[in-house]
Design a protein around this motif. Structure first.
Motif, PDB file in Angstrom:
ATOM      1  N   LEU A  44      80.078  54.690 -19.364  1.00 40.49           N
ATOM      2  CA  LEU A  44      79.538  55.854 -20.059  1.00 40.49           C
ATOM      3  C   LEU A  44      79.165  56.948 -19.070  1.00 40.49           C
ATOM      4  O   LEU A  44      78.241  56.788 -18.276  1.00 40.49           O
ATOM      5  CB  LEU A  44      78.289  55.445 -20.844  1.00 40.49           C
ATOM      6  CG  LEU A  44      78.518  54.850 -22.232  1.00 40.49           C
ATOM      7  CD1 LEU A  44      77.238  54.242 -22.740  1.00 40.49           C
ATOM      8  CD2 LEU A  44      79.047  55.889 -23.186  1.00 40.49           C
ATOM      9  N   LEU A 101      77.317  48.679 -33.955  1.00 40.40           N
ATOM     10  CA  LEU A 101      76.928  49.909 -33.272  1.00 40.40           C
ATOM     11  C   LEU A 101      75.703  49.659 -32.387  1.00 40.40           C
ATOM     12  O   LEU A 101      75.650  50.093 -31.242  1.00 40.40           O
ATOM     13  CB  LEU A 101      76.589  50.949 -34.337  1.00 40.40           C
ATOM     14  CG  LEU A 101      76.802  52.424 -34.067  1.00 40.40           C
ATOM     15  CD1 LEU A 101      78.199  52.699 -33.596  1.00 40.40           C
ATOM     16  CD2 LEU A 101      76.519  53.229 -35.338  1.00 40.40           C
ATOM     17  N   ILE A 116      75.328  50.072 -28.348  1.00 37.65           N
ATOM     18  CA  ILE A 116      74.349  50.950 -27.705  1.00 37.65           C
ATOM     19  C   ILE A 116      73.484  50.160 -26.732  1.00 37.65           C
ATOM     20  O   ILE A 116      73.172  50.623 -25.634  1.00 37.65           O
ATOM     21  CB  ILE A 116      73.473  51.647 -28.770  1.00 37.65           C
ATOM     22  CG1 ILE A 116      74.331  52.579 -29.616  1.00 37.65           C
ATOM     23  CG2 ILE A 116      72.339  52.417 -28.118  1.00 37.65           C
ATOM     24  CD1 ILE A 116      73.623  53.142 -30.828  1.00 37.65           C
ATOM     25  N   TYR A 153      75.383  49.504 -23.585  1.00 35.73           N
ATOM     26  CA  TYR A 153      75.413  50.767 -22.864  1.00 35.73           C
ATOM     27  C   TYR A 153      76.408  50.778 -21.703  1.00 35.73           C
ATOM     28  O   TYR A 153      76.086  51.172 -20.590  1.00 35.73           O
ATOM     29  CB  TYR A 153      74.011  51.118 -22.341  1.00 35.73           C
ATOM     30  CG  TYR A 153      73.865  52.599 -22.098  1.00 35.73           C
ATOM     31  CD1 TYR A 153      73.622  53.478 -23.145  1.00 35.73           C
ATOM     32  CD2 TYR A 153      74.015  53.140 -20.828  1.00 35.73           C
ATOM     33  CE1 TYR A 153      73.520  54.833 -22.938  1.00 35.73           C
ATOM     34  CE2 TYR A 153      73.912  54.509 -20.606  1.00 35.73           C
ATOM     35  CZ  TYR A 153      73.659  55.350 -21.677  1.00 35.73           C
ATOM     36  OH  TYR A 153      73.561  56.692 -21.470  1.00 35.73           O
ATOM     37  N   ILE A 197      81.719  53.385 -27.629  1.00 32.20           N
ATOM     38  CA  ILE A 197      80.567  53.644 -28.481  1.00 32.20           C
ATOM     39  C   ILE A 197      80.371  55.155 -28.662  1.00 32.20           C
ATOM     40  O   ILE A 197      80.006  55.617 -29.749  1.00 32.20           O
ATOM     41  CB  ILE A 197      79.291  52.976 -27.880  1.00 32.20           C
ATOM     42  CG1 ILE A 197      78.148  53.052 -28.858  1.00 32.20           C
ATOM     43  CG2 ILE A 197      78.895  53.564 -26.573  1.00 32.20           C
ATOM     44  CD1 ILE A 197      78.250  52.072 -29.953  1.00 32.20           C
ATOM     45  N   ALA A 198      80.662  55.921 -27.596  1.00 32.00           N
ATOM     46  CA  ALA A 198      80.555  57.380 -27.712  1.00 32.00           C
ATOM     47  C   ALA A 198      81.631  57.915 -28.645  1.00 32.00           C
ATOM     48  O   ALA A 198      81.404  58.880 -29.383  1.00 32.00           O
ATOM     49  CB  ALA A 198      80.678  58.026 -26.336  1.00 32.00           C
ATOM     50  N   ALA A 216      80.407  57.210 -32.133  1.00 34.17           N
ATOM     51  CA  ALA A 216      79.330  58.150 -32.458  1.00 34.17           C
ATOM     52  C   ALA A 216      79.909  59.527 -32.773  1.00 34.17           C
ATOM     53  O   ALA A 216      79.485  60.186 -33.729  1.00 34.17           O
ATOM     54  CB  ALA A 216      78.341  58.235 -31.303  1.00 34.17           C
ATOM     55  N   LEU A 269      71.114  55.657 -35.519  1.00 35.18           N
ATOM     56  CA  LEU A 269      71.620  54.974 -34.325  1.00 35.18           C
ATOM     57  C   LEU A 269      72.342  55.940 -33.410  1.00 35.18           C
ATOM     58  O   LEU A 269      72.184  55.889 -32.184  1.00 35.18           O
ATOM     59  CB  LEU A 269      72.591  53.871 -34.748  1.00 35.18           C
ATOM     60  CG  LEU A 269      71.981  52.536 -35.091  1.00 35.18           C
ATOM     61  CD1 LEU A 269      73.029  51.630 -35.717  1.00 35.18           C
ATOM     62  CD2 LEU A 269      71.415  51.895 -33.840  1.00 35.18           C
ATOM     63  N   VAL A 270      73.147  56.817 -34.007  1.00 36.85           N
ATOM     64  CA  VAL A 270      73.896  57.784 -33.210  1.00 36.85           C
ATOM     65  C   VAL A 270      72.933  58.706 -32.486  1.00 36.85           C
ATOM     66  O   VAL A 270      73.118  59.036 -31.310  1.00 36.85           O
ATOM     67  CB  VAL A 270      74.868  58.581 -34.112  1.00 36.85           C
ATOM     68  CG1 VAL A 270      75.479  59.749 -33.362  1.00 36.85           C
ATOM     69  CG2 VAL A 270      75.947  57.665 -34.668  1.00 36.85           C
ATOM     70  N   PHE A 275      71.289  56.916 -29.618  1.00 40.15           N
ATOM     71  CA  PHE A 275      72.273  56.808 -28.542  1.00 40.15           C
ATOM     72  C   PHE A 275      72.392  58.128 -27.781  1.00 40.15           C
ATOM     73  O   PHE A 275      72.407  58.151 -26.545  1.00 40.15           O
ATOM     74  CB  PHE A 275      73.622  56.392 -29.146  1.00 40.15           C
ATOM     75  CG  PHE A 275      74.764  56.427 -28.189  1.00 40.15           C
ATOM     76  CD1 PHE A 275      74.793  55.589 -27.089  1.00 40.15           C
ATOM     77  CD2 PHE A 275      75.824  57.304 -28.406  1.00 40.15           C
ATOM     78  CE1 PHE A 275      75.857  55.624 -26.203  1.00 40.15           C
ATOM     79  CE2 PHE A 275      76.883  57.344 -27.521  1.00 40.15           C
ATOM     80  CZ  PHE A 275      76.901  56.503 -26.416  1.00 40.15           C
ATOM     81  N   LEU A 327      69.473  58.560 -25.559  1.00 43.61           N
ATOM     82  CA  LEU A 327      69.576  57.673 -24.401  1.00 43.61           C
ATOM     83  C   LEU A 327      70.412  58.335 -23.313  1.00 43.61           C
ATOM     84  O   LEU A 327      70.063  58.318 -22.131  1.00 43.61           O
ATOM     85  CB  LEU A 327      70.260  56.360 -24.800  1.00 43.61           C
ATOM     86  CG  LEU A 327      69.386  55.191 -25.203  1.00 43.61           C
ATOM     87  CD1 LEU A 327      70.253  53.995 -25.546  1.00 43.61           C
ATOM     88  CD2 LEU A 327      68.413  54.827 -24.081  1.00 43.61           C
ATOM     89  N   MET A 328      71.523  58.926 -23.722  1.00 44.11           N
ATOM     90  CA  MET A 328      72.408  59.559 -22.731  1.00 44.11           C
ATOM     91  C   MET A 328      71.750  60.763 -22.088  1.00 44.11           C
ATOM     92  O   MET A 328      71.999  61.066 -20.930  1.00 44.11           O
ATOM     93  CB  MET A 328      73.723  59.978 -23.402  1.00 44.11           C
ATOM     94  CG  MET A 328      74.609  58.798 -23.720  1.00 44.11           C
ATOM     95  SD  MET A 328      76.277  59.306 -24.152  1.00 44.11           S
ATOM     96  CE  MET A 328      76.000  60.155 -25.661  1.00 44.11           C
ATOM     97  N   ARG A 358      68.190  59.101 -19.898  1.00 35.75           N
ATOM     98  CA  ARG A 358      68.225  58.029 -18.899  1.00 35.75           C
ATOM     99  C   ARG A 358      68.107  58.540 -17.458  1.00 35.75           C
ATOM    100  O   ARG A 358      68.307  59.713 -17.203  1.00 35.75           O
ATOM    101  CB  ARG A 358      69.538  57.249 -19.027  1.00 35.75           C
ATOM    102  CG  ARG A 358      69.463  56.100 -19.979  1.00 35.75           C
ATOM    103  CD  ARG A 358      70.848  55.595 -20.239  1.00 35.75           C
ATOM    104  NE  ARG A 358      71.457  55.070 -19.028  1.00 35.75           N
ATOM    105  CZ  ARG A 358      71.572  53.754 -18.776  1.00 35.75           C
ATOM    106  NH1 ARG A 358      71.144  52.880 -19.647  1.00 35.75           N
ATOM    107  NH2 ARG A 358      72.149  53.340 -17.672  1.00 35.75           N
ATOM    108  N   LEU A 380      65.122  51.185 -29.039  1.00 35.31           N
ATOM    109  CA  LEU A 380      66.193  51.637 -28.157  1.00 35.31           C
ATOM    110  C   LEU A 380      65.685  52.579 -27.082  1.00 35.31           C
ATOM    111  O   LEU A 380      66.060  52.468 -25.917  1.00 35.31           O
ATOM    112  CB  LEU A 380      67.292  52.329 -28.973  1.00 35.31           C
ATOM    113  CG  LEU A 380      68.194  51.390 -29.768  1.00 35.31           C
ATOM    114  CD1 LEU A 380      69.158  52.188 -30.633  1.00 35.31           C
ATOM    115  CD2 LEU A 380      68.968  50.459 -28.846  1.00 35.31           C
TER     116      LEU A 380
END
Lengths: 260, 274
Positions: free
Chosen positions: A39, A221, A225, A228, A233-234, A237, B107-108, B111, B114-115, B118, B220
């Motif tokens: 990722l 999903l 995540i 990671y 997964i991206a 999404a 969830l999306v 996520f 998170l990106m 982080r 998460l």
């Protein structure tokens, strides 16, 4: 119509907040086009390989298919039962409709973590733990409030005299319902179906408690995540975001057409 | 009982029976479990008084939810105020920017954050590239990250009720106050603000109540480091099969939510938001 406020600070603030809402959702796109196997943003160039990997992965497709199946069946049941119930409340008078309404909306108010515990105990007892039937039952309960509210809202716009008119012109009760009532409340039924489908399709918390090896899409999903690593997964999404944006635009156009 | 009534009741029956059998009774069983697992008595409720760990979780839950609803209401108020004062085209764009995140799976969104947050994420890369920070900022896997994610999730639920309220305000009143000599700030404070209070209160209570049961977003975004009540319940069921404590906390959460909901309905009517 409100007068235009002139304060530039307010406008700057409002747009910044809107960007805070919208921009993070877009970040999945560049990451999904990365040329690396982890990722990250693209380094050398963009690549579609993670979308290809997705299409080639039977697990993703299978879990999406299972989710679509469960969500479709539960949306149809929820809209049918919730719609009938809304129709009944529309006909009834006195304190009963209020009571039924409160009962129907209850699953909307109770936190899903609490509902999840209740469903887990019950489905284990019924021998439906980790089954499609169990997932469908739970989804029907949590999505029925939406169907109920949608149908109830369109019923408030329906004139009961139309039914009487159809009856007095010789239509049977069933024919009058089918040819007069159903077409008039069709927008409510359709939005009920849509809301129920989305509710069921997105539900993760309850799913975590009532399934274990039946992997539906939200659980898949979540696993992706939590790992990671895999940029697939991206890609998933991003597909979600695209579909949502299309849905919002279509719903907006539909509403504007209905209002015009 | 007349025929129409009997027929209506029979039409409502399937839905009502389903909700009672598969939802209301099972919830009742959770109540029962909390006072009967493993033996009859109130021992499951003892940690509520005496256990430091449980206190900490309840306090964290309360703090995060309170901060989320305060921040959401402030930000939501600004956005709603801008929307009611915007031109029709601009309003469409603003709604698009609100509704897409609202409808994208939680969830999306978790996520995406998170990106961003982080250690090697976009926020840190940007800060270092701009020379604002020499080492990673403490913005991931902590309460800050959870707050960002929750505010992002709940903000549309704050904007929409406030907007619905502001839309119905007669804006001639503000103009009248101005005409009578009030400064813009005073006209806002004495006329517009009180008129928009019901929607604002509704938004605050809606966000607070909904936030109480959050599970996935804190899990998460904190990587398990910030435990709120929902996650603690989940751990007690899924990992340790400690149904006594889990059902007790579920009852606490349930009673809190229902009480707050009943209270807020007395103060303001929470309208439909979606």
């Amino acid at each position: 119509m409100a007068p235009r406020a002139a304060n530039p600070l307010l406008w700057a603030g409002a747009w910044l907040i809107l960007l805070f809402l919208f921009v993070p959702v877009l970040i999945t796109f560049p990451v999904s086009f990365t040329d690396t196997s982890y990722l990250s943003l693209p380094t050398q160039g963009v690549s579609l390989r993670h979308y290809q990997a997705l299409l080639a992965d039977p697990q993703w497709l299978a879990s999406a298919g299972r989710s679509a199946l469960v969500a479709s069946i539960s949306a149809v049941i929820a809209t049918l039962l919730g719609g009938l119930c809304a129709f009944a409340c529309w006909q009834l008078t006195g304190g009963l409709p209020g009571l039924i309404r409160g009962l129907m909306l209850l699953p909307l108010i109770i936190p899903h973590i609490v509902s999840a515990l209740a469903f887990r105990r019950t489905l284990v007892n019924l021998g439906l733990f980790d089954t499609f039937a169990g997932a469908i039952l739970a989804d029907v309960i949590i999505s029925m409030p939406y169907a109920f509210v949608c149908v109830a809202a369109s019923l408030t716009l329906f004139d009961p005299k139309l039914l009487q008119a159809a009856r007095s012109l010789g239509a049977s009760r069933l024919l009058a319902m089918r040819r007069v009532l159903v077409p008039s409340i069709l927008p409510g039924l359709l939005s009920g179906l849509l809301f129920s489908f989305i509710t069921s399709w997105d539900e993760l918390v309850i799913l975590l408690f009532i399934t274990s090896r039946t992997i539906l899409l939200p659980r898949k999903l979540l696993q992706g995540i939590q790992d990671y690593i895999d940029p697939s997964i991206a890609a998933v999404a991003s597909i979600f975001v695209i579909l949502t944006a299309i849905g919002v635009v279509v719903a907006g156009a539909y509403r504007r057409r209905a209002a015009a | 009982m007349n025929r129409v009534k009997a027929e209506a009741i029979s039409l409502a029956a399937p839905a009502v029976l389903l909700v009672v059998a598969l939802f209301v009774l099972p919830l009742g069983r959770i109540f029962w479990l909390s006072v009967s697992e493993p033996v009859l008595g109130l021992q499951n409720y003892a940690p509520l008084v005496a256990d430091y760990g449980v206190h900490k979780i309840l306090l964290t839950t309360f703090r995060v939810c309170l901060l989320t609803s305060v921040i959401c209401v402030i930000l939501g108020y600004v956005v709603a105020y801008a929307i009611v004062h915007a031109s029709a085209r601009m309003r469409d764009l603003m709604f698009f920017l609100i509704l897409v995140p609202l409808w994208v799976s939680g969830l999306v969104r978790a996520f995406a954050w998170l990106m961003v947050l982080r250690r090697d994420g976009l926020a840190n890369s940007a800060a270092q590239w701009l020379g604002l920070a020499s080492e990673p900022l403490p913005i991931s896997y902590n309460e800050f990250a959870v707050l960002v994610g929750m505010v992002h999730y709940m903000l549309p639920y704050a904007i929409l009720p406030i907007y619905a309220n502001m839309r119905d305000i007669d804006h001639q009143l503000v103009r009248a106050a101005r005409g009578l000599g009030a400064s813009p700030a005073r006209a806002f404070r004495r006329v517009f603000l009180p008129l928009s209070a019901p929607g604002t209160l509704a938004a605050a209570s809606l966000v607070f109540i909904m936030s109480l049961g959050f599970y996935v977003m804190p899990l998460l975004l904190s990587g398990g480091r910030v435990t709120m009540i929902a996650e603690f319940i989940a751990v007690n069921v899924l990992d340790t099969a400690n149904w006594g404590v889990a059902s007790m906390l579920a009852v606490v959460l349930l009673v809190t939510v229902l009480t707050l909901y009943a209270l807020s309905r007395r103060v303001v009517k929470i309208g439909r938001v979606v």
